[in-house]
Design an enzyme around this catalytic site. Structure first.
Site, PDB file in Angstrom:
ATOM      1  N   GLY A 132       0.785  -1.221   0.000  1.00 25.68           N
ATOM      2  CA  GLY A 132       0.000   0.000   0.000  1.00 25.68           C
ATOM      3  C   GLY A 132       0.821   1.278   0.000  1.00 25.68           C
ATOM      4  O   GLY A 132       2.032   1.272   0.238  1.00 25.68           O
ATOM      5  N   ASN A 133       0.138   2.373  -0.261  1.00 30.01           N
ATOM      6  CA  ASN A 133       0.787   3.684  -0.289  1.00 30.01           C
ATOM      7  C   ASN A 133      -0.266   4.779  -0.295  1.00 30.01           C
ATOM      8  O   ASN A 133      -1.396   4.579  -0.732  1.00 30.01           O
ATOM      9  CB  ASN A 133       1.686   3.824  -1.522  1.00 30.01           C
ATOM     10  N   SER A 176       9.230   3.133  -1.687  1.00 30.95           N
ATOM     11  CA  SER A 176       8.903   1.752  -2.041  1.00 30.95           C
ATOM     12  C   SER A 176       9.514   0.743  -1.075  1.00 30.95           C
ATOM     13  O   SER A 176      10.701   0.819  -0.741  1.00 30.95           O
ATOM     14  CB  SER A 176       9.404   1.457  -3.460  1.00 30.95           C
ATOM     15  N   GLY A 177       8.675  -0.205  -0.627  1.00 30.96           N
ATOM     16  CA  GLY A 177       9.157  -1.370   0.108  1.00 30.96           C
ATOM     17  C   GLY A 177       9.706  -1.122   1.495  1.00 30.96           C
ATOM     18  O   GLY A 177      10.395  -1.980   2.043  1.00 30.96           O
ATOM     19  N   SER A 215       6.226   2.025  -6.115  1.00 38.76           N
ATOM     20  CA  SER A 215       6.115   1.503  -7.481  1.00 38.76           C
ATOM     21  C   SER A 215       4.840   1.976  -8.170  1.00 38.76           C
ATOM     22  O   SER A 215       4.719   1.898  -9.393  1.00 38.76           O
ATOM     23  CB  SER A 215       6.178  -0.031  -7.467  1.00 38.76           C
ATOM     24  N   ASP A 216       3.869   2.478  -7.400  1.00 33.78           N
ATOM     25  CA  ASP A 216       2.619   2.977  -7.964  1.00 33.78           C
ATOM     26  C   ASP A 216       2.650   4.483  -8.234  1.00 33.78           C
ATOM     27  O   ASP A 216       1.618   5.077  -8.556  1.00 33.78           O
ATOM     28  CB  ASP A 216       1.456   2.664  -7.020  1.00 33.78           C
ATOM     29  N   HIS A 266      -3.810   3.765  -1.997  1.00 32.84           N
ATOM     30  CA  HIS A 266      -3.908   2.452  -2.644  1.00 32.84           C
ATOM     31  C   HIS A 266      -3.573   1.403  -1.598  1.00 32.84           C
ATOM     32  O   HIS A 266      -2.550   1.502  -0.912  1.00 32.84           O
ATOM     33  CB  HIS A 266      -2.919   2.364  -3.806  1.00 32.84           C
ATOM     34  N   HIS A 299      -4.084  -3.058  -0.413  1.00 34.21           N
ATOM     35  CA  HIS A 299      -4.415  -4.417  -0.836  1.00 34.21           C
ATOM     36  C   HIS A 299      -5.309  -5.049   0.237  1.00 34.21           C
ATOM     37  O   HIS A 299      -5.159  -6.219   0.581  1.00 34.21           O
ATOM     38  CB  HIS A 299      -3.144  -5.238  -1.065  1.00 34.21           C
ATOM     39  N   ASP A 329     -24.817   6.326   2.463  1.00 32.76           N
ATOM     40  CA  ASP A 329     -24.304   7.457   3.235  1.00 32.76           C
ATOM     41  C   ASP A 329     -23.082   8.089   2.570  1.00 32.76           C
ATOM     42  O   ASP A 329     -22.736   9.238   2.857  1.00 32.76           O
ATOM     43  CB  ASP A 329     -23.906   7.007   4.645  1.00 32.76           C
ATOM     44  N   HIS A 386      -6.583  -6.527  -9.402  1.00 35.43           N
ATOM     45  CA  HIS A 386      -5.515  -5.800  -8.713  1.00 35.43           C
ATOM     46  C   HIS A 386      -5.975  -5.377  -7.328  1.00 35.43           C
ATOM     47  O   HIS A 386      -5.689  -6.055  -6.350  1.00 35.43           O
ATOM     48  CB  HIS A 386      -5.087  -4.604  -9.573  1.00 35.43           C
ATOM     49  N   TYR A 438     -26.956  15.899   8.988  1.00 35.99           N
ATOM     50  CA  TYR A 438     -26.127  14.956   9.758  1.00 35.99           C
ATOM     51  C   TYR A 438     -24.975  15.716  10.415  1.00 35.99           C
ATOM     52  O   TYR A 438     -24.354  16.584   9.792  1.00 35.99           O
ATOM     53  CB  TYR A 438     -25.582  13.881   8.829  1.00 35.99           C
TER      54      TYR A 438
END
Length: 233
Positions: free
Chosen positions: A29-30, A46-47, A76-77, A96, A98, A121, A172, A230
């Site tokens: 993720g990122n 990354s990583g 990497s994204d 992003h 997973h 909602d 993905h 709300y």
């Protein structure tokens, strides 16, 4: 002092919410955060394990993927984030993950149906799933074309990125966005919960009906409409 100090701090704090909210494991993720005035965005390196991250580790780039500040390789994204920032001028952060249930729906290549008021909602439509990328695009520039996948999905379904701040990429996983990085992460958690609820709904009743339009409109408008009531003023 770095002119990107606050941008990197925002990005770091948003990234650190991913493991706290059980949206990632290990280095998955990122999150990125954008500074429109400086035409730059910060993203997780990354990583690197989340437990090892520091605000100064965030990598700052321009929208053409040139590193402006940072010693480590960016996520990497990164090209996907850069593409979306260039195409969609009103977003301030992208996430992003997973996350399990979101990815399960992405792997099924199915939109997440709007079954209940919790979904309504937050948005008035199904959560879209973009089809898997064509082979020639994978070979061309995969991460850049992932951004194009998202744009094409919203164009073909005639969806506004301001009204639907989340998408699944077939086979993905999820991408979400918002006015800032914190809102992008919020939307990632909402997406994961909606994905989980939808799966359980279909397990209980495979023929469960979609939420009727009157309830969709009522629940969305009471939180987001011009006469929303709300929360607190």
């Amino acid at each position: 002092m770095s002119k990107f100090k606050e941008l990197k701090r925002e990005c770091y704090e948003a990234n650190m919410q991913l493991p706290t909210l059980d949206l990632v494991v290990y280095t998955f993720g990122n999150v990125s955060a954008v500074d429109r005035a400086q035409e730059a965005f910060a993203i997780k390196p990354s990583g690197v394990p989340y437990s090892d991250l520091k605000p100064e580790d965030m990598v700052v780039l321009d929208f053409d993927n040139h590193v402006l500040e940072g010693k480590m390789r960016p996520s990497s994204d990164t090209k996907t984030h850069a593409f979306l920032y260039k195409e969609w001028s009103e977003i301030g952060g992208i996430a992003h993950t997973h996350a399990t249930y979101s990815v399960a729906w992405a792997q099924s290549q199915m939109d997440i149906p709007i079954f209940g008021t919790t979904h309504a909602d937050h948005l008035t439509s199904d959560i879209p799933c973009a089809p898997p990328m064509a082979d020639e695009l994978i070979a061309h520039d995969y991460e850049h074309m992932t951004g194009q996948q998202i744009i094409d999905c919203f164009s073909s379904k005639k969806i506004s990125y301001r009204q639907v701040e989340m998408v699944l990429i077939g086979n993905h996983g999820p991408f979400t966005w918002g006015d800032n990085a914190a809102k992008a992460v919020y939307n990632s958690k909402v997406l994961e919960e909606l994905a989980k609820m939808a799966l359980l709904t279909l397990q209980i009743n495979p023929n469960a009906p979609r939420l009727k339009e009157t309830l969709i409109n009522k629940h969305f408008q009471r939180k987001h409409g011009k006469d929303a009531y709300y929360g607190q003023n």
